[in-house]
Design a protein around this motif. Sequence first.
Motif, PDB file in Angstrom:
ATOM      1  N   THR A  32      -3.544   8.175   4.805  1.00 43.62           N
ATOM      2  CA  THR A  32      -4.024   7.560   3.568  1.00 43.62           C
ATOM      3  C   THR A  32      -4.780   6.256   3.803  1.00 43.62           C
ATOM      4  OG1 THR A  32      -1.990   6.279   3.217  1.00 43.62           O
ATOM      5  CG2 THR A  32      -2.059   8.533   2.319  1.00 43.62           C
ATOM      6  N   GLY A  33      -4.475   5.592   4.917  1.00 39.24           N
ATOM      7  CA  GLY A  33      -5.072   4.281   5.151  1.00 39.24           C
ATOM      8  C   GLY A  33      -4.517   3.205   4.238  1.00 39.24           C
ATOM      9  N   ASN A  34      -3.434   3.518   3.529  1.00 42.46           N
ATOM     10  CA  ASN A  34      -2.847   2.567   2.591  1.00 42.46           C
ATOM     11  C   ASN A  34      -2.110   1.472   3.366  1.00 42.46           C
ATOM     12  OD1 ASN A  34      -1.244   1.211   0.633  1.00 42.46           O
ATOM     13  ND2 ASN A  34      -1.278   3.029  -0.679  1.00 42.46           N
ATOM     14  N   PRO A  35      -2.495   0.224   3.233  1.00 47.18           N
ATOM     15  CA  PRO A  35      -1.890  -0.840   4.038  1.00 47.18           C
ATOM     16  C   PRO A  35      -0.405  -1.057   3.762  1.00 47.18           C
ATOM     17  CG  PRO A  35      -3.333  -1.764   2.343  1.00 47.18           C
ATOM     18  CD  PRO A  35      -3.571  -0.284   2.352  1.00 47.18           C
ATOM     19  N   LYS A  36       0.070  -0.691   2.558  1.00 51.01           N
ATOM     20  CA  LYS A  36       1.486  -0.934   2.284  1.00 51.01           C
ATOM     21  C   LYS A  36       2.382  -0.048   3.142  1.00 51.01           C
ATOM     22  CE  LYS A  36       2.321   2.222  -1.665  1.00 51.01           C
ATOM     23  NZ  LYS A  36       2.708   2.276  -3.093  1.00 51.01           N
ATOM     24  N   TYR A  37       1.892   1.143   3.503  1.00 46.14           N
ATOM     25  CA  TYR A  37       2.685   2.013   4.373  1.00 46.14           C
ATOM     26  C   TYR A  37       2.697   1.478   5.799  1.00 46.14           C
ATOM     27  CZ  TYR A  37       2.565   5.348   0.514  1.00 46.14           C
ATOM     28  OH  TYR A  37       2.705   5.940  -0.707  1.00 46.14           O
TER      29      TYR A  37
END
Length: 462
Positions: A32-37
Motif C-alpha cells: 500500500t505504501g501507507n506510512p502508518k503501517y
Amino acid sequence: QHLPVDEYNEPGGHAGSFGWFASGLVDVAALTGNPKYAAAVDRLWQNLVDTKMCITGGVGANGGIEGFGPPHYVHRGGYNETCAASGQVFYNYRLFLLTKDAKYFDVMEIVLLNGLLTGVGLEGNTFFYINPMEVNGEWGFNMQHQKGRFPWWKVVCCPGSISRTVPQVPGYMYAHEGDNLYVTLYAATETEATLTSGKVKVKQETKYPFEGKIALTIDPVKDGQQFALRLRIPTWAREKRFLPGKLYSFKEAPPPWSLQVNGKVVTPRMEKGFAVLDRTWKAGDKVQLDLPMPVQFSTAFNRVVAYNGRVAVTRGPLVFCAEEIDNGMQIQRLAAPQLPKPDQVKVTSIKEGLLKGMPLISFPGVERLEHEVLGNREFRVYLAQPLKPYEGKTRPATIRLVPYFSWNNRGEKSMTVWLPHKVEAGKKGVPLEWIAAKAEKAPISLVGNVTAIAIHNKSGQP
C-alpha cells in the motif's frame, strides 16, 4: 492484537501468531505504501529487541499464553516456542526487503542459527516445542513433560514450522535491486543475479558460522561491469553487543573486521549495516571478508531480573551453552566468578560423535561444592530469579560449552546458557521491580489473560 494500527506500540499476545501477523503487516506496508503501517512495524520491532527478546532470538517467555509478558520479562525457563522463532524469521526478512537495512538480517540470523535450529534434533526427526535457557535434567519442560525432543506430537505446529522455514533459507542468502547486489547471509553457496547492468555470478567459500573468513569470487557477464556489492557486517562484529537492541552488551568491544579486493585492503563506506563496494568488476575478481570471532561474554540490561549476575557466552553469530555431558556434573554447580583472560579461553573442534566438527569452548571457572538441589517446582521459580550470593566452598573447574542449537542431542541432562558470574554491588540477589521506570506502562495487550494480569498487578502500575 486488538488495537488500531496507529496505536500499536509493542508486541502482545501469542508470540507465534504475532510473528505471522507482523509479517503480514509488513506486506501490507509494502503493497500500500501507507506510512502508518511502516511506522507500526518499526515500532513493534524496536520494542521487541529492546525489551522482549532472548539472546538466542527466542520470544514469548510467558508460558501461560505462549506469548509475551511485560517489558523485560524474559527468563531462563523459556517459553520461546519454535513456532515463534519461525515467525521472527519471516518478520525480519520482510522488514529487510522493505527497508534494505541489515539490522533486520542481524536479528534473523541469530534466530535462525540459535532460536530456530535448536527446535529440531541434529538427525532431523525429533523436535522441541519449548526452548528454555536452562534445565536441571529432571524438569520435563517439553510436550507431554518430556525432558528431550519428541518424534511427533498431536499438536504438530512446531515440526511444521521447521519444515516450512528451513527450505526457504537458500532464498535468504542474496538479494538484488537495480545495480545493487546484497550478500545477506554467509555460507558456502553460489548464485547468479540479474542486475540492471547485466548478469553476475557470485560464489562464496567459507566455514561460517564456525569461522569468520568469507572468500567471494565475482564473475560479471562482461568485464568493466559496474555495480555495488553490499556485504552485511553483523552487529556482533562491529558493535559492543551481540544483536540489535538494548537488552544485551558485550563485556569487551569486538576486534576490527577487514575487507580485501584482489589482495588489497580496502575501506568501504557503510550504509545501513552493509559494507559497500561500488566499482567496476571483471571476471574472477576476489573479495575477502574477515569477521574475527573471539569468544564474547554478554551481560543483560539490569531490568531483566532472571539474568542479573550472570553472563552468556557467544562466538560469532552462535550462542553457546554448558551441558552436563561435557562437564561431568549437574551444570547448576558451575560458576564463572572471574571472567577468563583471552589466553585462558580455548576453542577446539569436537573430534567424534554427533557433534563432530563443531566448536567446543573451554575456560576456567569454579564448582560450587555447596550448591542447593531444588525440586522441579522450586527450580522453575529459580529460573526467573536473579543470582543470589554464593559464599560456600568452591574448587577450580573447567567450563566447557557447545553451540546452543546442538544441545540435548547426547542425553537429557542439565544445561544452561546463562552462567553464574557475580552479584552486582547493592543487589544482593534481591529481585528488581518488574518495571523500574514509572513512566513506562505495562502493555495493555495483556488484558484478558489471568497470568498476564497477575504480572501486571505486581508491577504496581495502572
